[in-house]
Design a protein around this motif. Structure first.
Motif, PDB file in Angstrom:
ATOM      1  N   LYS B 128     -36.056  26.197  34.132  1.00  0.00           N
ATOM      2  CA  LYS B 128     -35.000  25.265  34.538  1.00  0.00           C
ATOM      3  C   LYS B 128     -33.817  25.306  33.575  1.00  0.00           C
ATOM      4  CE  LYS B 128     -34.895  20.860  36.847  1.00  0.00           C
ATOM      5  NZ  LYS B 128     -35.616  19.615  37.069  1.00  0.00           N
ATOM      6  N   LEU B 129     -34.097  25.465  32.306  1.00  0.00           N
ATOM      7  CA  LEU B 129     -33.035  25.319  31.305  1.00  0.00           C
ATOM      8  C   LEU B 129     -32.487  26.632  30.782  1.00  0.00           C
ATOM      9  CD1 LEU B 129     -34.252  22.301  29.195  1.00  0.00           C
ATOM     10  CD2 LEU B 129     -32.550  22.343  30.972  1.00  0.00           C
ATOM     11  N   SER B 130     -33.175  27.729  31.036  1.00  0.00           N
ATOM     12  CA  SER B 130     -32.733  28.989  30.432  1.00  0.00           C
ATOM     13  C   SER B 130     -31.348  29.385  30.927  1.00  0.00           C
ATOM     14  CB  SER B 130     -33.743  30.082  30.720  1.00  0.00           C
ATOM     15  OG  SER B 130     -33.979  30.134  32.105  1.00  0.00           O
ATOM     16  N   GLY B 131     -31.013  28.964  32.151  1.00  0.00           N
ATOM     17  CA  GLY B 131     -29.701  29.330  32.687  1.00  0.00           C
ATOM     18  C   GLY B 131     -28.567  28.550  32.049  1.00  0.00           C
ATOM     19  N   LYS B 132     -28.875  27.314  31.616  1.00  0.00           N
ATOM     20  CA  LYS B 132     -27.793  26.412  31.203  1.00  0.00           C
ATOM     21  C   LYS B 132     -27.396  26.597  29.743  1.00  0.00           C
ATOM     22  CE  LYS B 132     -28.912  22.890  34.578  1.00  0.00           C
ATOM     23  NZ  LYS B 132     -29.682  21.677  34.766  1.00  0.00           N
ATOM     24  N   GLY B 133     -28.354  26.386  28.882  1.00  0.00           N
ATOM     25  CA  GLY B 133     -28.031  26.410  27.454  1.00  0.00           C
ATOM     26  C   GLY B 133     -27.885  27.829  26.929  1.00  0.00           C
ATOM     27  N   LYS B 134     -27.089  27.943  25.886  1.00  0.00           N
ATOM     28  CA  LYS B 134     -26.937  29.268  25.287  1.00  0.00           C
ATOM     29  C   LYS B 134     -28.137  29.586  24.413  1.00  0.00           C
ATOM     30  CE  LYS B 134     -23.183  27.073  25.254  1.00  0.00           C
ATOM     31  NZ  LYS B 134     -22.445  26.128  24.433  1.00  0.00           N
ATOM     32  N   SER B 135     -28.450  28.584  23.592  1.00  0.00           N
ATOM     33  CA  SER B 135     -29.591  28.804  22.705  1.00  0.00           C
ATOM     34  C   SER B 135     -30.690  27.823  23.085  1.00  0.00           C
ATOM     35  CB  SER B 135     -29.168  28.592  21.267  1.00  0.00           C
ATOM     36  OG  SER B 135     -28.618  27.305  21.139  1.00  0.00           O
ATOM     37  N   PHE B 136     -31.521  28.236  23.962  1.00  0.00           N
ATOM     38  CA  PHE B 136     -32.556  27.334  24.458  1.00  0.00           C
ATOM     39  C   PHE B 136     -33.834  27.524  23.660  1.00  0.00           C
ATOM     40  CE2 PHE B 136     -36.261  26.889  27.217  1.00  0.00           C
ATOM     41  CZ  PHE B 136     -36.199  25.533  27.395  1.00  0.00           C
TER      42      PHE B 136
END
Lengths: 293, 364
Positions: B128-136
């Motif tokens: 879910k979050l890998s697309g949004k944040g740069k450094s997840f």
């Protein structure tokens, strides 16, 4: 209803005691049908007064009602006026024949404080109640008997410091339903979990679904952030204060300040950009134009 | 706890001050906090009042844009271990465990199931979050951390149950209620019904989304085949054009390839239409049909009233109904116009005198 009946019983006991003393012996003739003298099984006579101040929100009220529902040894009381001093609570408890009290204090229609006190003797402690989820929430799918007793699970941190030991004792006495309490059910089908994480007490309530350890959460969920412990019941010397506690007012203020700082920064950045911007973008020799025609 | 805020001389964001001045101000605060006479701390300035501050500003000691948040006053927090212990002694009642039911436990070790749950949740969050944040980083994700914390509480309760229930059984205390024991529950039946509904809805929604996902995939596949067919057609056309060119240049003598192609085309054209266009089985829209019948459908309407060769030849019309088919607009109007046209066939209206006579006769 309850107090007068009880009083009668007590007086009857006293009478029988005095009779015994007078006669100083067992009656000479006893019928075989005569019931044996009753031995009361209900030893641990904890009664907790659960009530709130005026000005609590609906969520907080529901939360309080959930607690009343889960604790059969609790007694309700009308909301207290804020003007009255805290010490008046002791009198209210005495009138209601309660030896423990949970007093919810709503402030600013958003913050909820909880006073837990051992009436008349002390100590008393104040908590900030955070992250309330009531039993009515649909994601909490468990259910238990109304008035059944609960196991109380504490994590190991409760033994780490004297203040936590004291809190553990208080929570045990307030949340533990006495054995053979008249309003309680004789089964044990849920667990209250108290866990110190992040210097707060996280409280959860689970239904024991299977006895091999599968649980379902019942609710309510909440976090108690300890503020201080007083020696007496709602008065007296402060024995302990939480150095990590930040009042919600201050926290909100800090947030506001941070926000205002952001705006000022933006303004200043604009100003400084204006200052730094050079008047001439590139030095050009005017005589260079002579040859271009 | 409360930082003492100094006067704000001018709105500013940066704290630009000299180190010497900072010392001065700190000393001053020390002095104001602890009334302590220290000879070495001969401070030239006592920055208490507004006027003094202004003076300092004039001297150039204070720069514009100075905004000092004073050092926090240190508060001592009470912690009296002795008192707490004494209180604990007072509070504690020496009752048997059965009365209290309290336990200090270590969280149960996570079973395979729990570990699996956690891993699943982590994977879900990562997707879910890998697309949004740069450094997840999953360890920084608050939602996943919440999940982990709840699991921790759950395990704590679990170990309490695993420890406590056998203990109670040894004591001969009933823990589970019999099936025929009915009593009021903490949550009402009505509420539990709602809970069940919600769970069902969730399950259904999950199924539905799964189905939609499957369909989407199928559609993707369908798109691929469509593209392939188009490319095939283009290729065929290109080849045909090349052959025609060759024929023009005289490189080829025969035009056989055209026949071939026609055969091929006819083959493709004559395929059963079942796959793409099912036979017209559409349900008749009766309403539409009736409207078409009444107002006409298709064809030009605007010059339908012009005289044409036919209409002129047909004058005086022998047939009353000469209006063009599909000529729009009301029947009523056409009736009125058709009056003159239908004269020959219709019974003529009697003259006035005769009509009056008829009228009189009727009346009598």
């Amino acid at each position: 209803m309850a107090p007068p009946r009880k009083r009668k019983r007590v007086s009857a006991d006293e009478e029988s005691d005095s009779d015994d003393e007078r006669e100083n012996a067992l009656p000479t003739v006893r019928s075989s049908d005569e019931p044996p003298p009753k031995k009361t099984k209900w030893i641990n006579r904890q009664r907790v007064l659960v009530f709130a101040s005026r000005g609590i929100t609906f969520l907080q009220r529901h939360f309080m009602e959930d607690l009343r529902r889960l604790l059969p040894h609790s007694k309700p009381e009308a909301k207290k006026e804020k003007k009255e001093s805290l010490i008046a609570i002791n009198e209210i408890c005495e009138m209601k024949n309660c030896n423990k009290c949970m007093y919810f204090e709503g402030k600013k229609k958003q913050d909820l404080y909880l006073w837990m006190s051992n009436v008349s003797q002390g100590p008393s402690m104040k908590f900030l109640v955070e992250n309330i989820n009531t039993m009515k929430e649909l994601k909490l799918t468990g259910n238990c008997l109304k008035g059944s007793r609960a196991l109380l699970a504490f994590n190991e941190e409760f033994n780490s410091a004297p203040q936590y030991c004291l809190m553990k004792e208080m929570l045990t006495q307030v949340f533990g339903t006495p054995h053979h309490h008249p309003k309680s059910q004789p089964f044990i089908d849920h667990v209250f979990t108290f866990c110190i994480v992040d210097k707060r007490i996280w409280v959860r309530n689970y239904q024991i679904c299977e006895e091999d350890g599968s649980l379902i959460e019942i609710g309510p969920r909440f976090v108690l952030n300890p503020i201080k412990i007083l020696e007496g019941s709602l008065w007296g010397q402060t024995l302990w204060e939480n150095p990590d506690y930040v009042s919600p007012n201050i926290r909100r203020r800090m947030l506001k300040i941070a926000k205002s700082g952001r705006y000022m920064d933006k303004l200043m950045q604009k100003k400084s950009l204006e200052k730094r911007r050079p008047a001439v973008s590139y030095p050009v020799d005017k005589s260079m134009d002579v040859f271009s025609s | 706890m409360e930082g003492t805020m100094k006067h704000q001389l001018q709105p500013a964001s940066k704290l630009s001050w000299s180190p010497g001045l900072r010392n001065l101000i700190q000393d001053e605060e020390l002095e104001s906090n602890i009334d302590d006479d220290d000879g070495s701390e001969e401070v030239a300035l006592n920055l208490d009042s507004d006027s003094e501050l202004q003076e300092a500003f004039k001297k150039g000691l204070l720069k514009p844009g100075l905004n000092i948040i004073g050092r926090e006053t240190k508060r001592s927090f009470r912690n009296e271990a002795e008192g707490l212990k004494k209180c604990l002694g007072q509070l504690s009642n020496q009752l048997p465990w059965l009365e209290r039911l309290d336990m200090v436990v270590v969280p149960a070790k996570a079973g395979e199931e729990m570990k699996d749950k956690e891993a699943k949740h982590a994977a879900k969050r990562e997707i879910k979050l890998s697309g949004k944040g740069k450094s997840f980083n999953i360890s920084n994700d608050p939602v996943h951390n919440d999940f982990k914390r709840e699991l921790h509480f759950y395990q704590l309760a679990q170990s309490a149950v695993l420890e406590g229930i056998p203990k109670l059984k040894v004591m001969g205390v009933k823990t589970k209620r019999p099936d025929d024991y009915f009593a009021e529950m903490a949550k009402s039946d009505n509420h539990m019904q709602r809970v069940r509904h919600k769970l069902l809805d969730q399950k259904l929604a999950a199924e539905r989304s799964e189905k939609a996902k499957h369909l989407r995939e199928l559609r993707k596949f369908g798109k691929a085949t469509q593209i392939a067919v188009q490319q095939q057609r283009q290729k065929e056309k290109r080849e045909l054009m090349e052959k025609v060119k060759k024929f023009h240049k005289g490189q080829k003598d025969a035009l056989d390839f055209l026949d071939e192609d026609k055969d091929h085309a006819s083959k493709t054209k004559n395929r059963p239409p079942s796959s793409t266009h099912p036979p017209e089985k559409r349900q008749m829209n009766w309403r539409r049909q009736m409207k078409d019948k009444q107002y006409g459908f298709g064809g030009q309407k605007k010059r339908s009233k012009y005289n044409s060769k036919e209409s002129v030849d047909a004058f005086p019309p022998s047939m009353p109904n000469t209006k063009g088919k599909g000529k729009g607009k009301g029947k009523g109007k056409s009736k009125g116009k058709g009056k003159g046209a239908g004269k020959s066939n219709q019974k003529q209206r009697p003259g006035k005198a005769r009509r009056q006579k008829m009228h009189a006769r009727k009346k009598r």
